[in-house]
Design an enzyme around this catalytic site. Structure first.
Site, PDB file in Angstrom:
ATOM      1  N   CYS A  12       0.804  -1.226   0.000  1.00  0.00           N
ATOM      2  CA  CYS A  12       0.000   0.000   0.000  1.00  0.00           C
ATOM      3  C   CYS A  12       0.836   1.276   0.000  1.00  0.00           C
ATOM      4  O   CYS A  12       0.520   2.240  -0.697  1.00  0.00           O
ATOM      5  CB  CYS A  12      -0.955   0.008   1.188  1.00  0.00           C
ATOM      6  N   HIS A  49      -2.855   6.057   4.862  1.00  0.00           N
ATOM      7  CA  HIS A  49      -1.412   6.207   5.031  1.00  0.00           C
ATOM      8  C   HIS A  49      -0.999   7.588   4.505  1.00  0.00           C
ATOM      9  O   HIS A  49      -1.494   8.032   3.461  1.00  0.00           O
ATOM     10  CB  HIS A  49      -0.658   5.155   4.217  1.00  0.00           C
TER      11      HIS A  49
HETATM   12  C1  11C Z   1       1.113  -2.051   6.582  1.00  0.00           C
HETATM   13  N1  11C Z   1       1.852  -1.872   4.296  1.00  0.00           N
HETATM   14  O1  11C Z   1       0.641  -0.908   6.531  1.00  0.00           O
HETATM   15  C2  11C Z   1       1.503  -2.789   5.331  1.00  0.00           C
HETATM   16  C3  11C Z   1       0.380  -3.719   4.971  1.00  0.00           C
HETATM   17  O2  11C Z   1       3.192  -6.276   2.091  1.00  0.00           O
HETATM   18  O3  11C Z   1       1.119  -6.149   1.587  1.00  0.00           O
HETATM   19  C4  11C Z   1       0.587  -4.489   3.691  1.00  0.00           C
HETATM   20  C5  11C Z   1       1.727  -5.458   3.751  1.00  0.00           C
HETATM   21  C6  11C Z   1       2.030  -6.001   2.383  1.00  0.00           C
HETATM   22  O4  11C Z   1       1.292  -2.649   7.634  1.00  0.00           O
END
Ligand code: 11C
Length: 338
Positions: free
Chosen positions: A131, A243
């Protein structure tokens, strides 16, 4: 005639969002099947406003006749089931980290590298990026086209929903515990997340970076340009959805903030909200539920050659995961791959 679609990991944060987005966008599906591990079998999940689906057992499911699988069950589960589904004739669009760096698996953000989709036929699998990478490359693509990016320094402010439903519960429970003077319990996170920030997402690697940081480096290179250098620091913040990223970019050629703003305004999947006044920028609570990636605080950085700084915010469950996967399927249909 429509498609037969299976959603794997249907009870998780991203799986539920996939079902919601399929319904919302009237995806041309004749049939949608919800799959998850044995312990979720029989649970009911929403499909759009009015429909519900009963969860079936992934381990026993026969993928014959399924055209498209959208999956977000965890890397180990994907490793086990995705080749089986692809073998049965489905294209698997997988949101886990399992296949992302496999040279025979395209890693796709439709606004950035739709042409890579053609490589899906090698393994029958397409990977959805992490993400924090997706929202960054959507915003960087038009700027790279304009002035060629040399180096990116990014710090993320990642919401707890990226770590799953239990992590969202942990933020809620800890926040409540602090208000009512109960002991603060930690389960999912390594430190207290309520009223705190944690500079640690995913496991540590030998060089001191975390895997989340490594993913931003290697995925950006695979999707956008292998020549781009990326230095990332990933931080968990007590936000439920959305995010945020502070991104500093060095270009090959001079680029003004105005030129960058114009290019971003014309780019697919990007909204620019950048007024240099109180409230003239976007925060994560405002983007939860939105499809676009939002850019604010664009300004020239005169401490480096050809530098720009910006603030990028996106809904990590939608564009950062489920929406991107559905858009890959839509692009495959549009471009005649399915
Ligand atoms: C998080 N980006 O915010 C991560 C979630 O490799 O698909 C997704 C983890 C991934 O914790």
């Amino acid at each position: 005639m429509g498609y037969k679609v299976a959603v794997v990991g249907a009870t998780g944060n991203v799986g539920r969002e996939m079902l919601q987005i399929l319904a919302e966008r009237s995806f041309p599906a004749d049939e949608v099947v919800a799959l998850a591990s044995e312990r979720s079998v029989g649970q009911v999940v929403s499909f759009g406003e009015d429909d519900e689906l009963r969860v079936q057992d992934l381990s026993r499911f026969d993928f014959k006749g399924i055209d498209i699988v959208l999956s977000s069950p965890g890397a180990k589960v994907s490793a086990a089931f995705a080749p089986r589904a692809a073998e049965a004739g489905a294209v698997v669009i997988d949101n886990t980290s399992q296949f992302r760096m496999d040279p025979d698996v395209p890693l796709v953000v439709p606004e950035v590298n739709p042409g890579a989709i053609a490589g899906w036929c090698k393994k029958g699998i397409i990977a959805n990026p992490n993400c924090s990478t997706i929202q960054m490359v959507v915003a960087l693509k038009p700027l790279h086209d304009l002035a060629t990016i040399r180096r990116v320094v990014v710090a993320t402010y990642q919401s707890v929903s990226g770590a799953g439903k239990d992590a969202m519960d942990e933020l809620f429970t800890q926040t409540r515990a602090i208000y009512v003077n109960d002991p603060v319990e930690r389960k999912k996170f390594t430190k207290q997340i309520a009223f705190n920030v944690i500079p640690h997402i995913d496991s540590f690697m030998d060089d001191g970076a975390t895997k989340e940081e490594w993913k931003m480096v290697v995925e950006t290179k695979k999707i956008l340009d292998p020549k781009i250098k990326v230095a990332a620091t990933c931080v968990r913040v007590p936000v439920f959805i959305g995010h945020s990223e502070v991104v500093n970019v060095e270009f090959e050629r001079p680029i003004t903030a105005d030129e960058a703003r114009r290019a971003l305004r014309a780019a697919p999947g990007v909204s620019v909200i950048d007024h240099r006044v109180d409230e003239g920028y976007v925060t994560p609570v405002e983007v939860a539920g939105e499809d676009n990636v939002f850019v604010s605080r664009l300004r020239e950085d005169i401490t480096v050659e050809n530098g720009l700084s910006m603030w990028i915010v996106g809904d990590n469950l939608r564009k950062g995961a489920a929406l991107n996967a559905v858009q890959i399927a839509e692009t495959m249909i549009r471009d005649g791959h399915l």
